[in-house]
Design an enzyme around this catalytic site. Structure first.
Site, PDB file in Angstrom:
ATOM      1  N   ARG A 108     -15.448  14.621  39.262  1.00 16.96           N
ATOM      2  CA  ARG A 108     -16.857  15.035  39.202  1.00 16.96           C
ATOM      3  C   ARG A 108     -17.072  16.054  40.312  1.00 16.96           C
ATOM      4  NH1 ARG A 108     -22.354  11.571  38.563  1.00 16.96           N
ATOM      5  NH2 ARG A 108     -21.456  11.551  36.467  1.00 16.96           N
ATOM      6  N   HIS A 110     -20.842  17.684  30.598  1.00 16.51           N
ATOM      7  CA  HIS A 110     -20.740  16.243  30.872  1.00 16.51           C
ATOM      8  C   HIS A 110     -20.199  15.568  29.610  1.00 16.51           C
ATOM      9  CE1 HIS A 110     -21.101  12.542  32.829  1.00 16.51           C
ATOM     10  NE2 HIS A 110     -22.405  12.414  32.962  1.00 16.51           N
ATOM     11  N   GLN A 134     -20.421  11.751  28.950  1.00 16.14           N
ATOM     12  CA  GLN A 134     -21.756  11.298  28.561  1.00 16.14           C
ATOM     13  C   GLN A 134     -21.969  11.487  27.057  1.00 16.14           C
ATOM     14  OE1 GLN A 134     -24.196   9.795  30.531  1.00 16.14           O
ATOM     15  NE2 GLN A 134     -25.012   9.401  28.504  1.00 16.14           N
ATOM     16  N   ASP A 176     -33.180  14.444  29.906  1.00 15.62           N
ATOM     17  CA  ASP A 176     -32.391  14.316  31.142  1.00 15.62           C
ATOM     18  C   ASP A 176     -33.319  14.709  32.292  1.00 15.62           C
ATOM     19  OD1 ASP A 176     -30.365  14.217  33.055  1.00 15.62           O
ATOM     20  OD2 ASP A 176     -29.360  16.043  32.397  1.00 15.62           O
ATOM     21  N   CYS A 209     -29.434  10.022  29.527  1.00 13.25           N
ATOM     22  CA  CYS A 209     -28.125   9.780  30.143  1.00 13.25           C
ATOM     23  C   CYS A 209     -28.241   8.907  31.386  1.00 13.25           C
ATOM     24  CB  CYS A 209     -27.474  11.116  30.501  1.00 13.25           C
ATOM     25  SG  CYS A 209     -28.513  12.144  31.562  1.00 13.25           S
ATOM     26  N   ARG A 211     -20.808   3.959  27.749  1.00 18.10           N
ATOM     27  CA  ARG A 211     -19.936   4.761  28.618  1.00 18.10           C
ATOM     28  C   ARG A 211     -18.604   4.037  28.830  1.00 18.10           C
ATOM     29  NH1 ARG A 211     -22.110   8.602  32.026  1.00 18.10           N
ATOM     30  NH2 ARG A 211     -19.889   8.892  32.414  1.00 18.10           N
TER      31      ARG A 211
HETATM   32  N1   CP Z   1     -25.112   9.421  33.331  1.00 19.51           N
HETATM   33  C1   CP Z   1     -24.287   9.508  34.396  1.00 19.51           C
HETATM   34  O1   CP Z   1     -23.285  10.243  34.416  1.00 19.51           O
HETATM   35  O2   CP Z   1     -24.665   8.716  35.434  1.00 19.51           O
HETATM   36  P1   CP Z   1     -24.035   8.704  36.904  1.00 19.51           P
HETATM   37  O3   CP Z   1     -24.448  10.004  37.562  1.00 19.51           O
HETATM   38  O4   CP Z   1     -24.643   7.507  37.549  1.00 19.51           O
HETATM   39  O5   CP Z   1     -22.542   8.621  36.801  1.00 19.51           O
HETATM   40  N1  NVA Z   2     -27.901  16.749  34.506  1.00 20.80           N
HETATM   41  C1  NVA Z   2     -27.708  15.657  35.421  1.00 20.80           C
HETATM   42  C2  NVA Z   2     -26.905  14.574  34.794  1.00 20.80           C
HETATM   43  C3  NVA Z   2     -26.688  13.363  35.635  1.00 20.80           C
HETATM   44  C4  NVA Z   2     -25.841  12.331  34.973  1.00 20.80           C
HETATM   45  C5  NVA Z   2     -27.048  16.158  36.688  1.00 20.80           C
HETATM   46  O1  NVA Z   2     -26.118  16.971  36.604  1.00 20.80           O
HETATM   47  O2  NVA Z   2     -27.443  15.743  37.775  1.00 20.80           O
END
Ligand code: CP
Ligand code: NVA
Length: 318
Positions: A107, A134, A137, A229, A269, A297
């Site tokens: 990430r 993502h 997700q 989101d 999400c 997930r």
């Molecule tokens: N939806 C999602 O990716 O959540 P986190 O940021 O908690 O991993």
């Molecule tokens: N769009 C959001 C998703 C979090 C899971 C972000 O990138 O923070």
């Protein structure tokens, strides 16, 4: 004779699966949810490294849990625990981690970082969220739609909010899954046109459709599912005040949900910023499926790790 698609090596964007790969993966994920014992310990002695340059609740815990469920050792690494922060290159990090691990999940901010890791790794690399995509997700999102409606084909999903990483991966999901995605964003917050164009080209073969507008009411009209989101993604905190202003009319509340089909479900999400992009009444209401979506997930990631590491996309060896 088998018609299975070639095994996917890295999972940096959803589209690499192709329609058949997505179908097989979802089949495995539903099976993992129904019969978790069948997958328990399927990859004994495996090791999964996870690099998190941004915070995470769901992704970290579901990936760790899925790895452990398959019999693998999860190793979570924060940036200050790696020599990357002291100048070791991404390529060298990928080469070294490939000698210890079975897969790496990352990430981070730039999509280019996961691409560079993958280009230099001899083991599968999984995108656990970048600024651009993502894909983990989106897997859980389409699994949740399938659970609710039985099939993705013909499904109408409305996405209301930021044209961000989650939106991009949903566009690829619509293209692979052959469903209709109506995206409504404020002006200036549209998804990347190159990602949308490429998804539309893929969608020609599946009957998927991706529509863009700045009108949340029109996007939601008659939809089977409404998705939103956060207005301010991780790394964009400096824009928060401007975004609150720009997204004011893009909140999912009961009156917006009332425009969707009577059977419509609400998806997010998570994490949710309650009172911003969604009201408590919607996220806590009877149409919300966000907790099932979060649970999914785990099942989709277990299926994905199994498929990537073994190449057994159809689950024949389970
Ligand atoms: N939806 C999602 O990716 O959540 P986190 O940021 O908690 O991993
Ligand atoms: N769009 C959001 C998703 C979090 C899971 C972000 O990138 O923070």
């Amino acid at each position: 004779m088998t018609t299975d698609p070639a095994p996917v090596r890295h999972f940096l964007t959803l589209d690499v699966l192709g329609p058949e790969g997505l179908r097989l993966l979802l089949g495995l994920a539903h099976r993992a949810k129904r019969e978790p014992a069948a997958f328990r310990g399927a990859l004994p002695g495996g090791r999964v490294g996870m690099i998190f340059d941004k915070p995470s609740t769901r992704t970290r815990v579901s990936l760790e849990t899925a790895s452990w469920g398959l019999g693998m050792l999860p190793i979570v690494l924060r940036p200050d625990e790696l020599q990357l922060g002291r100048g070791e290159t991404i390529a060298d990090t990928a080469r070294v981690l490939s000698r210890y691990l079975s897969a790496i999940a990352v990430r981070t901010f730039a999509q280019a970082t996961v691409e560079e890791l993958a280009a230099n790794a001899s083991i599968p690399v999984v995108n656990a969220l970048t600024d651009e995509h993502h894909p983990l997700q989106a897997l859980a999102d389409v699994m949740t739609l399938e659970e609710e409606f039985g099939t993705l084909a013909g499904c109408r999903l409305a996405y209301v909010g930021d044209g961000d990483n989650v939106c991009h991966s949903l566009a690829q999901a619509a293209a692979l899954g052959g469903f209709r995605l109506a995206i409504a964003t404020p002006v200036g917050y549209e998804p990347d046109p190159r990602i949308i164009e490429a998804a539309r080209e893929l969608a020609v073969a599946t009957g998927g459709e991706i529509e863009l507008s700045h009108d949340p009411l029109a996007a939601v009209e008659g939809a089977d599912a409404v998705y939103t989101d956060v207005w301010t993604s991780m790394g964009r905190e400096a824009e928060q005040a401007a975004r609150r202003e720009a997204f004011r009319d893009f909140r999912v509340d009961a009156s917006l949900m009332a425009r969707a089909a009577r059977h419509a479900i609400f998806l997010h999400c998570l994490p949710a910023h309650r009172g911003e992009e969604v009201t408590n009444a919607v996220i806590d209401g009877g149409q919300s499926r966000v907790w099932d979506q979060a649970e999914n997930r785990l099942h989709t990631e277990l299926a994905l790790l199994y498929t990537l590491i073994t190449g057994d996309a159809a689950g024949d060896r389970i």
